[in-house]
Design a protein around this motif. Structure first.
Motif, PDB file in Angstrom:
ATOM      1  N   THR A  26       0.812  -1.429   0.035  1.00  0.00           N
ATOM      2  CA  THR A  26      -0.089  -0.028   0.072  1.00  0.00           C
ATOM      3  C   THR A  26       0.783   1.252  -0.182  1.00  0.00           C
ATOM      4  N   GLU A  27       2.153   1.181   0.172  1.00  0.00           N
ATOM      5  CA  GLU A  27       3.002   2.010   0.539  1.00  0.00           C
ATOM      6  C   GLU A  27       3.538   2.774  -0.819  1.00  0.00           C
ATOM      7  N   TYR A  28       3.544   1.924  -2.067  1.00  0.00           N
ATOM      8  CA  TYR A  28       4.069   2.018  -3.108  1.00  0.00           C
ATOM      9  C   TYR A  28       3.288   3.266  -3.939  1.00  0.00           C
ATOM     10  N   ARG A  29       1.911   3.456  -3.451  1.00  0.00           N
ATOM     11  CA  ARG A  29       1.112   4.483  -4.089  1.00  0.00           C
ATOM     12  C   ARG A  29       1.441   5.903  -3.579  1.00  0.00           C
ATOM     13  N   SER A  30       2.182   5.905  -2.416  1.00  0.00           N
ATOM     14  CA  SER A  30       2.451   7.209  -1.854  1.00  0.00           C
ATOM     15  C   SER A  30       3.758   7.583  -2.122  1.00  0.00           C
ATOM     16  N   TYR A  31       4.829   6.719  -2.714  1.00  0.00           N
ATOM     17  CA  TYR A  31       6.221   7.318  -2.948  1.00  0.00           C
ATOM     18  C   TYR A  31       6.483   6.646  -4.349  1.00  0.00           C
ATOM     19  N   GLU A  32       7.509   7.443  -4.864  1.00  0.00           N
ATOM     20  CA  GLU A  32       8.000   7.052  -6.338  1.00  0.00           C
ATOM     21  C   GLU A  32       9.507   7.084  -6.328  1.00  0.00           C
ATOM     22  N   VAL A  33      10.166   6.306  -6.851  1.00  0.00           N
ATOM     23  CA  VAL A  33      11.752   6.528  -6.960  1.00  0.00           C
ATOM     24  C   VAL A  33      11.856   6.229  -8.698  1.00  0.00           C
ATOM     25  N   VAL A  34      12.470   7.415  -9.367  1.00  0.00           N
ATOM     26  CA  VAL A  34      12.653   7.192 -10.718  1.00  0.00           C
ATOM     27  C   VAL A  34      14.044   7.505 -10.885  1.00  0.00           C
ATOM     28  N   LEU A  35      14.402   6.524 -11.739  1.00  0.00           N
ATOM     29  CA  LEU A  35      16.062   6.486 -12.332  1.00  0.00           C
ATOM     30  C   LEU A  35      16.239   6.969 -13.683  1.00  0.00           C
ATOM     31  N   LEU A  91       1.087  13.223  -6.157  1.00  0.00           N
ATOM     32  CA  LEU A  91       2.625  13.126  -5.911  1.00  0.00           C
ATOM     33  C   LEU A  91       3.356  14.677  -6.206  1.00  0.00           C
ATOM     34  N   ALA A  92       4.521  14.819  -5.298  1.00  0.00           N
ATOM     35  CA  ALA A  92       5.350  16.118  -5.399  1.00  0.00           C
ATOM     36  C   ALA A  92       6.386  15.495  -5.375  1.00  0.00           C
ATOM     37  N   TYR A  93       7.566  16.376  -5.911  1.00  0.00           N
ATOM     38  CA  TYR A  93       8.886  16.060  -5.698  1.00  0.00           C
ATOM     39  C   TYR A  93       9.322  16.396  -4.275  1.00  0.00           C
ATOM     40  N   LEU A  94       9.938  15.377  -3.608  1.00  0.00           N
ATOM     41  CA  LEU A  94      10.650  15.617  -2.348  1.00  0.00           C
ATOM     42  C   LEU A  94      12.253  15.520  -2.497  1.00  0.00           C
ATOM     43  N   LEU A  95      12.905  14.966  -3.362  1.00  0.00           N
ATOM     44  CA  LEU A  95      14.204  15.157  -3.725  1.00  0.00           C
ATOM     45  C   LEU A  95      14.416  15.109  -5.253  1.00  0.00           C
ATOM     46  N   HIS A  96      14.628  16.448  -6.075  1.00  0.00           N
ATOM     47  CA  HIS A  96      14.770  16.546  -7.171  1.00  0.00           C
ATOM     48  C   HIS A  96      15.459  17.810  -7.701  1.00  0.00           C
ATOM     49  N   PRO A  97      16.430  18.209  -8.274  1.00  0.00           N
ATOM     50  CA  PRO A  97      17.049  16.980  -9.231  1.00  0.00           C
ATOM     51  C   PRO A  97      18.073  16.258  -8.319  1.00  0.00           C
ATOM     52  N   GLY A  98      18.106  14.872  -8.357  1.00  0.00           N
ATOM     53  CA  GLY A  98      19.192  14.054  -7.532  1.00  0.00           C
ATOM     54  C   GLY A  98      19.989  13.653  -8.405  1.00  0.00           C
ATOM     55  N   VAL A  99      21.078  13.188  -7.583  1.00  0.00           N
ATOM     56  CA  VAL A  99      22.091  12.269  -8.339  1.00  0.00           C
ATOM     57  C   VAL A  99      22.530  11.035  -7.314  1.00  0.00           C
ATOM     58  N   VAL A 100      22.876   9.770  -8.147  1.00  0.00           N
ATOM     59  CA  VAL A 100      23.151   8.680  -7.417  1.00  0.00           C
ATOM     60  C   VAL A 100      24.703   9.073  -7.125  1.00  0.00           C
ATOM     61  N   TRP A 101      25.110   8.643  -5.748  1.00  0.00           N
ATOM     62  CA  TRP A 101      26.315   8.947  -5.169  1.00  0.00           C
ATOM     63  C   TRP A 101      27.261   7.688  -4.844  1.00  0.00           C
TER      64      TRP A 101
END
Length: 336
Positions: free
Chosen positions: A4-13, A70-80
């Motif tokens: 059920t939590e997947y509907r609230s958060y999204e990670v896009v690569l 949905l709204a951006y929480l961390l964007h733009p981001g970079v894999v470190w």
């Protein structure tokens, strides 16, 4: 995370791969001592999972507390960082930052003339480093001549903002947004969330200490001759009878007059240092530098650090302090 939590958060690569079904947990962390917002994303590795490597674009979105979309929480981001491990199954821990991390990790040198504002110097950094800018308010107060030798760009920017505060300016924090790098006024958030012990608040820890207290301040002038005593521009005392003498000596080349010295000295005087640590149901849009309300406390409080453990409902840990504490601790302490 549960399904059920997947509907609230999204990670896009790389702006095309949705990683939601692989996500086990996400945390977001930030403090006033660091510039970049940090995400830690734990993933279950699958055969069809896209390759994830440092340097790739990544973003984290979520439905804000009491929101619907949905709204951006961390964007733009970079894999470190990427760390593979095996705990019953293949897993990958990804550490990502918003792109202000490049300001903290990149060195340069500058010579600035007197008369510029912190806003104008930020525009120079941005132009040289091809950084997009969003909302940049006029910081108003003009700064002294500054020679910055090899050091992180972020250190120079913070030095500029500190000097502006010392001259009477507002406190600002750099933030990376989808619109570009912005200067966010400390405590300037439009929505101020309330924390209530009868509702969303789990625990409160209050700390009071004389560590960091200052009851007497001596301001010295410019050191022209290292073999002779430095001129004393001002001495101000506070609650020495109550707390004893805890003296701080200020030597700042930007302070050149007695009136400036008196103002600087009075700004450093402080008694007991008080901070609060709270644990609560997550409000995922609270950032370091935001104002929050602690119901019944009568105190105006600023989040100095935040940790969000995303989920439904999720948890958060906040470190809180008064605006005066924030000014002394993060803007007036040390030289510029």
């Amino acid at each position: 995370m549960m399904e059920t939590e997947y509907r609230s958060y999204e990670v896009v690569l790389d702006n095309r791969y949705l990683l939601g079904d692989l996500v086990e947990s996400i945390s977001l962390e930030e403090s006033l001592e660091e510039i970049a917002y940090r995400a830690t994303i734990n993933l279950m590795v699958s055969a069809d999972m896209p390759a994830i490597r440092p340097g790739q674009e990544i973003r984290v979105s979520g439905i804000p507390h009491r929101g619907a979309e949905l709204a951006y929480l961390l964007h733009p981001g970079v894999v470190w960082d990427c760390e593979n491990s095996y705990r019953g199954a293949d897993r990958l821990t990804v550490t990502a930052y918003d792109r202000t991390i490049y300001l903290a990790k990149s060195d340069d040198e500058y010579v600035f003339p007197a008369g510029q504002t912190a806003s104008q110097r930020l525009q120079k950094y941005a132009a040289d480093w091809n950084i997009s800018l969003g909302s940049i308010p006029d910081t108003v107060y003009t700064l002294s001549k500054k020679v910055y030798r090899s050091q992180p760009i972020y250190a120079m920017l913070i030095s500029d903002l500190k000097e502006s505060v010392k001259k009477g300016g507002w406190m600002y924090r750099p933030r990376m947004t989808p619109n570009g790098l912005e200067l966010f006024p400390i405590g300037g958030n439009e929505t101020v969330w309330a924390l209530d012990s009868g509702g969303n608040l789990d625990s409160i820890t209050q700390r009071q200490t004389l560590e960091g207290a200052v009851t007497k301040v001596k301001v010295l002038g410019r050191e022209d001759n290292p073999e002779s005593a430095t001129e004393i521009l001002a001495v101000e005392a506070g609650e020495t009878d109550r707390y004893g003498t805890l003296q701080k000596v200020i030597m700042d080349n930007d302070i050149t007059t007695v009136s400036e010295a008196v103002t600087a000295a009075k700004a450093r005087l402080t008694g007991i240092q008080e901070t609060l640590s709270v644990s609560a149901i997550d409000i995922n849009t609270i950032r370091a530098g935001d104002k929050v309300e602690l119901v019944g406390s009568g105190m105006e409080l600023i989040a100095t650090s935040v940790r969000h453990e995303l989920g439904r409902p999720g948890k958060m840990t906040l470190e809180l302090a008064s605006p005066d504490y924030v000014k002394r601790r993060y803007f007036l302490d040390g030289s510029v």
